[in-house]
Write a protein that holds these residues in place. Structure first.
Motif, PDB file in Angstrom:
ATOM      1  N   ASN A  70      -4.234  -4.516  16.357  1.00  0.00           N
ATOM      2  CA  ASN A  70      -3.439  -4.763  15.150  1.00  0.00           C
ATOM      3  C   ASN A  70      -3.699  -3.604  14.186  1.00  0.00           C
ATOM      4  N   PRO A  71      -3.119  -2.442  14.462  1.00  0.00           N
ATOM      5  CA  PRO A  71      -3.501  -1.230  13.733  1.00  0.00           C
ATOM      6  C   PRO A  71      -3.160  -1.224  12.244  1.00  0.00           C
ATOM      7  N   LEU A  72      -2.332  -2.169  11.789  1.00  0.00           N
ATOM      8  CA  LEU A  72      -2.039  -2.228  10.359  1.00  0.00           C
ATOM      9  C   LEU A  72      -2.981  -3.152   9.598  1.00  0.00           C
ATOM     10  N   TRP A  73      -3.862  -3.843  10.301  1.00  0.00           N
ATOM     11  CA  TRP A  73      -4.854  -4.678   9.635  1.00  0.00           C
ATOM     12  C   TRP A  73      -5.916  -3.776   9.005  1.00  0.00           C
ATOM     13  N   TYR A  74      -6.298  -4.104   7.812  1.00  0.00           N
ATOM     14  CA  TYR A  74      -7.286  -3.282   7.104  1.00  0.00           C
ATOM     15  C   TYR A  74      -8.048  -4.140   6.112  1.00  0.00           C
ATOM     16  N   LYS A  75      -9.194  -3.642   5.680  1.00  0.00           N
ATOM     17  CA  LYS A  75      -9.935  -4.167   4.550  1.00  0.00           C
ATOM     18  C   LYS A  75     -10.146  -3.015   3.573  1.00  0.00           C
TER      19      LYS A  75
END
Length: 244
Positions: A70-75
């Motif tokens: 899920n490459p658009l998941w971020y913190k």
């Protein structure tokens, strides 16, 4: 009869730092003044003798991308430090984000500054639906396995710290509000003092001798004091320092 090899599935190219958004319109507003000042103080005083300065990345409110599926998941940690990587992206560009699958090195320490809207997630007290991204706590503990996770509540001045032991965060005893990190030879603690004109309790780094690592302004003041003492000593000896 000549038999062709079966076709191979095409490899999906993961996005690079340049492909990933550094800002999202739906993100809540800009950090308040305390977040800005506290993060600056952490940046100014973070110095580890075990790594050269160009192999240390210190970041504030920088998107941290962590999941190849899920490459658009971020913190977006309030503050974090990575050691053993170039401060610059590919040793040439200031970073727009930090992309784990490109760097292969997770942050060593993360600091979150609590606010009422993020407290439950920051402390791992929220539940999520299966289809939703993991919480900060889950990402830091289970996915990235960040060795040290520090949480500070400016409203109560409460400091909490967790160390990864056997893949689980365990609370650090803070009967003395200091966290020593042996592999970095640097520690983080609470300091009562004035920073940029504001007197309060701050988080800042200290060295192996237990001394608070000075800011640039403090270093300049120390140099000026030494110069004044030297000038005074020369005058006692009958020497005009302005003539040297």
């Amino acid at each position: 009869m000549y038999q062709k090899d079966p076709p191979q599935p095409a490899k999906v190219a993961l996005p690079t730092m340049y492909d990933l958004p550094s800002e999202y319109p739906e993100d809540s507003g800009l950090p308040d003044e305390f977040h800005i000042l506290q993060s600056q103080l952490l940046r100014e005083t973070f110095s580890t003798p075990n790594y050269p300065a160009d192999k240390v990345l210190v970041a504030t409110d920088l998107n941290l991308y962590y999941d190849t599926h899920n490459p658009l998941w971020y913190k977006r940690p309030d503050w974090f430090a990575v050691v053993g990587v170039s401060r610059l992206y590919e040793q040439r560009d200031l970073r727009l984000s930090y992309v784990i699958w490109q760097e292969s090195v997770a942050p060593f320490v993360v600091v979150e500054l609590l606010s009422p809207g993020t407290e439950k997630e920051d402390l791992g007290k929220t539940l999520r639906e299966v289809s939703q991204p993991p919480t900060k706590w889950e990402v830091y503990e289970r996915i990235l396995r960040i060795p040290y996770y520090i949480v500070f509540d400016r409203y109560t001045d409460k400091l909490q710290a967790f160390q990864l032991v056997a893949d689980i965060y365990h609370p650090i005893d803070l009967s003395t509000p200091q966290i020593w990190m042996p592999s970095l030879q640097v520690g983080l603690g609470l300091w009562q003092g004035t920073y940029q004109g504001i007197e309060r309790l701050w988080l800042r780094w200290y060295d192996t001798d237990g001394n608070w690592i000075p800011t640039a302004v403090e270093l300049l003041a120390q140099e000026n004091q030494r110069a004044e003492k030297l000038a005074a000593k020369l005058k006692e000896l009958g020497i005009d320092p302005n003539q040297l």
